[in-house]
Design a protein around this motif. Sequence first.
Motif, PDB file in Angstrom:
ATOM      1  N   PHE A 188      -4.333   8.421   3.545  1.00 47.05           N
ATOM      2  CA  PHE A 188      -2.879   8.492   3.668  1.00 47.05           C
ATOM      3  C   PHE A 188      -2.489   9.489   4.756  1.00 47.05           C
ATOM      4  N   ASP A 206      -0.308   0.822  -9.488  1.00 42.55           N
ATOM      5  CA  ASP A 206      -1.222   0.139  -8.576  1.00 42.55           C
ATOM      6  C   ASP A 206      -0.500  -0.260  -7.299  1.00 42.55           C
ATOM      7  N   ARG A 207      -1.211  -0.239  -6.179  1.00 41.31           N
ATOM      8  CA  ARG A 207      -0.652  -0.689  -4.914  1.00 41.31           C
ATOM      9  C   ARG A 207      -0.293  -2.172  -5.017  1.00 41.31           C
ATOM     10  N   LEU A 267       0.694  11.715  -2.801  1.00 44.69           N
ATOM     11  CA  LEU A 267       0.160  10.409  -2.406  1.00 44.69           C
ATOM     12  C   LEU A 267      -1.214  10.547  -1.751  1.00 44.69           C
ATOM     13  N   LYS A 268      -1.394  11.616  -0.992  1.00 46.35           N
ATOM     14  CA  LYS A 268      -2.683  11.865  -0.349  1.00 46.35           C
ATOM     15  C   LYS A 268      -3.782  12.036  -1.394  1.00 46.35           C
ATOM     16  N   ARG A 300      -4.038  10.437  -4.001  1.00 49.84           N
ATOM     17  CA  ARG A 300      -4.366   9.102  -4.509  1.00 49.84           C
ATOM     18  C   ARG A 300      -5.022   8.216  -3.465  1.00 49.84           C
ATOM     19  N   GLU A 301      -4.784   8.525  -2.173  1.00 46.32           N
ATOM     20  CA  GLU A 301      -5.334   7.733  -1.088  1.00 46.32           C
ATOM     21  C   GLU A 301      -5.769   8.669   0.039  1.00 46.32           C
ATOM     22  N   GLU A 309       3.932   9.384   7.174  1.00 43.63           N
ATOM     23  CA  GLU A 309       4.658   8.879   6.014  1.00 43.63           C
ATOM     24  C   GLU A 309       5.870   9.738   5.665  1.00 43.63           C
ATOM     25  N   ALA A 366       0.849  -1.186   0.000  1.00 41.72           N
ATOM     26  CA  ALA A 366       0.000   0.000   0.000  1.00 41.72           C
ATOM     27  C   ALA A 366       0.888   1.241   0.000  1.00 41.72           C
ATOM     28  N   LEU A 367       0.334   2.377  -0.407  1.00 42.86           N
ATOM     29  CA  LEU A 367       1.128   3.582  -0.567  1.00 42.86           C
ATOM     30  C   LEU A 367       1.869   3.966   0.709  1.00 42.86           C
TER      31      LEU A 367
END
Length: 339
Positions: A268, A64-65, A261-262, A264-265, A273, A37-38
Motif C-alpha cells: 500500500f 475483504d477487498r 491500511l498499510k 493490511r497490505e 493514497e 483493492a484497498l
Amino acid sequence: MLNRRTLMAAAAGTTLALPAIRTAQAQSAVRFTLDWALQGNHGMWALAEDRGIFRREQLAVRMDRGFGSGDALVKVGSGAYDIGFADFSGAVKFNAENPNSRLVMLYPVFDRTAAAIVTMRGRGIEKPQDVAGKSLGAPEGEGSRLLFPAFAKVAGIDTSRVRWTSMAANLRDTMLRTGQVDAVTGFLFTVHFNLVGLGIPEDNILSWPYAEHGLDLYGSGVFVRAEWLERNQEVAARFVKASIEGLKLLLNDIPGGMAALKRREPLFDEALEARRFAMTRDRSIITPNSRANGMGYLDMARAQQLVQVNAEALGVANPPSADSMFTDRYLPPKSERMF
C-alpha cells in the motif's frame, strides 16, 4: 448464616444477570466486502477496527477487498457477504432482475458519484463536448460507462460520434497513457492517481466529474440485502454508526488511516493514497449537501433520480422504487453525523 430464602433470592439474582453479561460480550460476525483493492477511503473501516469502534459496537468484522462494484453487488445479493461498499447505480438493474435478493442502501458514503471523463492534454479535448469524434475507453458494464449516456444528455455530448473501446479495468489507465484511447470514463480519484502512478504530471490530467457538470447522483455507499436486514436490524445500525465514526477518525487523522491500511497490505502506497483520499473527501464526501445535513443524509428526490437515470441507461422497463432501495432508518442522529 444465610437462610434458604436469602440463598434463593441471591441465586435468582445471579441467574437474571447472566444473560445481560453474555449479551454485552457477544460479537456479531459481519462479512464485509469492499468495492476494490484497498484505497485511501477504505481507511475509515480500518480505523474503526484498529481503534476499537467495531468492538465497542459488538461487531466482529471481516473486511475483504473487492473486484469492482458490480461484483460486490452480486456477492451481497447472493448472501456470500452480509454488507458491501460499492457504487449503487448497478443495483437498479440488479433489483429489477432479482427481486428476491433486493439490495438496500443504508448509508451513501459518497454524497456525489465519482464517475468522470478523464483525458490528458494534447488529445484535443478541452471540454466534455469534445469527446464527440474521439475514442473513449472503459470496461464493458463499468458504472461510469453505463452512466455516460445520461451524462452526455445533460452535458450536450453527441453520443453518435463517440467511438468506444473496451478493455479490462487494469488496462484502462495504461491505454490512455499510451494513446490507444483519447479519453476514458471511470472514478475520478481512481483514474487520476493511477495516471500519477504511471508518471503523468498532474497538470497534464484533465477531468470532468459527472456530478459537477449536471448529473448530481449519489455514489458509493454501505448496502445490504433486504432479507438479511430484516433479521439483523441492530447489527446494521451498529455497523453504520461505526462506519461514520471511522470516517470522522480518518478525516481528522489521514496519516493514521493510511498506516492502518498499510498494516493490511504491505504494498500500500501511503503517500499516494493520502492524496487520493483528499480528492475523494473534497469531491465526493464533503459537499454542500453533507455539510448542511450531515453524513449519509438521504434526499429521496436524488435517490429517485439515480433510479430513473440508471433505468433509462440500462433499459430497465420495471425499475424498482427509490424507497425500496434507499433508507435512512439506520443512520444515527444528525448531531452524530456532522463533520
